[in-house]
Design an enzyme around this catalytic site. Structure first.
Site, mmCIF file in Angstrom:
data_model
loop_
_atom_site.group_PDB
_atom_site.id
_atom_site.type_symbol
_atom_site.label_atom_id
_atom_site.label_comp_id
_atom_site.label_asym_id
_atom_site.label_seq_id
_atom_site.Cartn_x
_atom_site.Cartn_y
_atom_site.Cartn_z
ATOM 1 N NE ARG A 142 51.638 -0.359 22.252
ATOM 2 C CZ ARG A 142 51.765 0.582 21.328
ATOM 3 N NH1 ARG A 142 51.767 1.860 21.684
ATOM 4 N NH2 ARG A 142 51.904 0.272 20.067
ATOM 5 C CG HIS A 182 59.358 -1.076 18.725
ATOM 6 N ND1 HIS A 182 58.324 -0.499 18.038
ATOM 7 C CD2 HIS A 182 58.875 -2.256 19.187
ATOM 8 C CE1 HIS A 182 57.260 -1.285 18.097
ATOM 9 N NE2 HIS A 182 57.561 -2.356 18.777
ATOM 10 C CB CYS A 211 55.410 -1.398 8.241
ATOM 11 S SG CYS A 211 54.530 0.162 8.303
ATOM 12 N N GLY A 212 55.094 -4.935 8.202
ATOM 13 C CA GLY A 212 55.801 -6.150 7.808
ATOM 14 C C GLY A 212 56.925 -6.582 8.736
HETATM 15 C C1 SPV Z 1 53.432 -3.045 19.314
HETATM 16 O O1 SPV Z 1 52.353 -2.435 19.232
HETATM 17 O O2 SPV Z 1 54.473 -2.608 18.863
HETATM 18 C C2 SPV Z 1 53.469 -4.357 19.962
HETATM 19 C C3 SPV Z 1 52.327 -4.727 20.772
HETATM 20 O O3 SPV Z 1 54.439 -5.049 19.878
HETATM 21 S S1 SPV Z 1 52.299 -3.897 22.290
HETATM 22 O O4 SPV Z 1 52.886 -4.759 23.293
HETATM 23 O O5 SPV Z 1 50.928 -3.605 22.564
HETATM 24 O O6 SPV Z 1 53.089 -2.687 22.181
HETATM 25 MN MN MN Z 2 56.207 -3.977 19.197
#
Ligand code: SPV
Ligand code: MN
Length: 601
Positions: free
Chosen positions: A85, A246, A270-271
């Site tokens: 990202r 999330h 972090c698991g």
């Molecule tokens: C994260 O980074 O929290 C992911 C992967 O689940 S992404 O879709 O790149 O955000």
């Molecule tokens: Mn994620």
């Protein structure tokens, strides 16, 4: 609008578009088409034929390469500068002069102008794909809807795995509220990678519920319904008084047919995934929409697939995922792994030595070294798999329940070598939201043995995906709970405590014991020890649980090491967290009073 689109569409595709009931959607598509100028348009209805067509186009476009061992296993390469990202170029669009604390933002009109300029003619000579998706179970009051417009067959292919295709909902109903995701990979180089990385932009407009993404392929930047919709969802939830998180959603079975559901937020590394996969039931592994239904917090997973880190996935520690990734019948997109000379995939963790092949850097492996002289590894640390969650043997059928599952507990998992105990229950929701969720940190590096790494602040593990101020997000959690008849319990976990020798004090499998303890706590079966920071397990209960769950001894000396309240570390942490929120103007006063009480205790 339909007439204007005729030159771009076969009569078959035009027929599919004509069935869309919402005229304003078709009009928006016309505007997009006339500006981006694709050579043709394909509408994904979710029929087997359409799904097949998209898989085929991804291969013909050289966005994916088929495994010679399984036609449904493909490899995708994002490009060596496009493997994660892009925080810097991801912005929330706001009104003039509006700044969101700790959130990268920019003025809507300016950003819009900039990104539309980049989009001009960008799809010339390319096919445009339009997909319709549900972000949640069908017929659910939790569910959001989304329309993806992209020139990447890989993006729609990913979405066909990760989400429910809901074209039919759009043909039945002209009053759907939906999110729009506009994406273009832009010009691609000889490797198939997005070429104009300096013009990579990910702009999110929560007011208009639209996201723009351009000159990138990495799924976290492009698959609209993933993290782009999370930001829209957070904003919508903030306005309407519910939570978009999330978080994974898991179930722990107890005696009889008793099941307790937990949601959990963990910063990367972090698991989170391993906790989800060690649970008795999996509803979701990444996202959760949580709403108040008749006074009960209930959670829905908006997804039906997993976009997981593949690095290190091996047959011993990750047996189930490993089996899926090597199965002859599963559909998987592998991203940024090694594509070997015999058409197989190999990642760090896969059994056996890798055969030579093409790696994520577009190089023949083994071969070149990077600029520091180190060999380029066969697969990238952020290499990923995209696959259906329904392949998991422990997927909970209630993933399809329109009313979701009741949430008994919310787990926040940090990574620190010396502060949090392995498991702890907050005194109540408010205490938990403040001292666990809003205070979440993760050590960035633990490279030096015994020495604490750099701690990264990541409230609710959602900092990267916030479209509102962290202060407002805390306030939303307070408001949400006030309307419930009973709030979920809140837990903090930490799998990364280290002993004096720098070694981890717990083992991976111990997670099951902490989960089991939480399960028994939410049913009121176990007492706990009250400490200044929350409730911790009683020693004899853990002896019992270690024995029953893992057939292991649990020495008292280990209990003492694990469950010591480390006063100095906690005070330091409170200080760090206080300082951050002191700069965030809309942090609720209650936040500071709870933190102050903790400090005094
Ligand atoms: C994260 O980074 O929290 C992911 C992967 O689940 S992404 O879709 O790149 O955000
Ligand atoms: Mn994620």
């Amino acid at each position: 609008s339909l007439n204007a689109l005729k030159p771009y569409m076969s009569s078959r595709e035009l027929g599919k578009l004509a069935r869309i009931r919402d005229c304003s959607l078709v009009e928006w598509i016309r505007q997009v088409v006339e500006h981006l100028k694709p050579s043709s348009i394909f509408i994904n209805t979710g029929s087997e034929e359409d799904l097949d067509y998209i898989r085929r186009r991804a291969v013909e476009n050289k966005e994916e390469y088929v495994s010679s061992y399984n036609q449904l296993h493909t490899v995708h390469f994002d490009g060596v500068r496009d493997l994660a990202r892009d925080r810097g170029n991801t912005k929330i669009m706001t009104g003039k002069g509006v700044k969101i604390p700790l959130v990268n933002s920019g003025e809507r009109e300016e950003l819009k102008k900039e990104v539309w300029e980049i989009y001009r003619d960008i799809m010339r000579g390319k096919e445009m794909f339009i997909g319709f998706y549900c972000f949640g179970p069908r017929g659910s009051p939790f569910t959001l809807y989304g329309v993806q417009v992209t020139d990447s067959a890989y993006v729609v292919h990913s979405e066909n795995i990760l989400y429910r295709v809901c074209y039919d909902e759009f043909t039945r109903n002209d009053r759907i509220e939906y999110m729009r995701f506009l994406h273009s990979s832009g010009e691609r180089d000889e490797n198939g990678w997005s070429k104009n990385i300096s013009k990579r932009r990910i702009y999110i407009d929560p007011e208009e519920m639209i996201t723009y993404s351009v000159n990138t392929q990495y799924a976290g930047n492009t698959v609209g319904l993933k993290k782009l919709s999370l930001r829209l969802c957070v904003y919508k939830g903030f306005r309407e008084g519910w939570l978009c998180e999330h978080m994974f959603i898991i179930g722990m079975k107890g005696s009889g047919d008793r099941v307790a559901y937990f949601t959990g937020a963990f910063p990367a590394g972090c698991g989170k995934t391993s906790t989800a996969l060690i649970a008795d039931l999996v509803v979701g592994d990444d996202l959760a929409i949580i709403r108040n239904v008749d006074g009960v917090a209930r959670a829905v997973n908006p997804e039906v697939g997993m976009f997981g880190i593949i690095d290190g996935v091996n047959p011993v520690d990750d047996a189930e995922i490993y089996k899926i990734l090597t199965s002859r019948t599963s559909e998987v997109i592998f991203a940024n792994v090694l594509y070997t000379e015999d058409g197989d995939v190999w990642w760090n963790g896969k059994e056996g030595a890798p055969k030579p092949g093409v790696n994520y850097a577009g190089e023949w492996w083994p071969g070149k070294r990077d600029e520091n002289g180190n060999p380029i590894p066969p697969s990238h640390p952020n290499a990923r798999f995209t696959t259906s969650i329904f392949y998991l043997s422990r997927v909970d059928p209630r993933i399809n329940d329109p009313m979701g599952v009741p949430v008994s507990g919310m787990i926040f998992g940090g990574r620190d070598s010396d502060t949090w105990v392995p498991v702890e229950e907050a005194f109540d929701w408010f205490h938990g939201i403040v001292t666990k969720g809003a205070s979440l940190e993760s050590e960035r590096t633990t490279a030096v043995l015994g020495q604490a790494g750099v701690r990264e602040f990541n409230p609710f593990a959602i900092l990267d995906f916030l479209s509102i101020s962290p202060g407002a997000f805390i306030d939303l959690h307070f408001r949400f709970a006030r309307e419930l008849s009973q709030s979920p319990k809140v837990y903090g976990v930490n799998y990364f405590l280290r002993g004096e020798d720098g070694r981890f004090l717990t083992e991976k499998v111990d997670k099951r014991v902490w989960l089991r303890w939480m399960e028994k706590r939410v049913h009121g079966e176990l007492d706990a020890v009250e400490t200044p920071t929350g409730y911790i397990p009683i020693y004899s209960d853990l002896v019992d649980l270690f024995n029953k769950e893992l057939g292991k001894e649990f020495p008292e000396s280990l209990y003492e090491k694990l469950f010591t309240v480390r006063v100095k570390q906690h005070l330091d942490k409170i200080e760090r967290i206080w300082r951050i929120y002191a700069e965030i103007p809309d942090t609720p006063a209650l936040f500071f009073s709870i933190l102050k009480e903790e400090k005094q205790r």
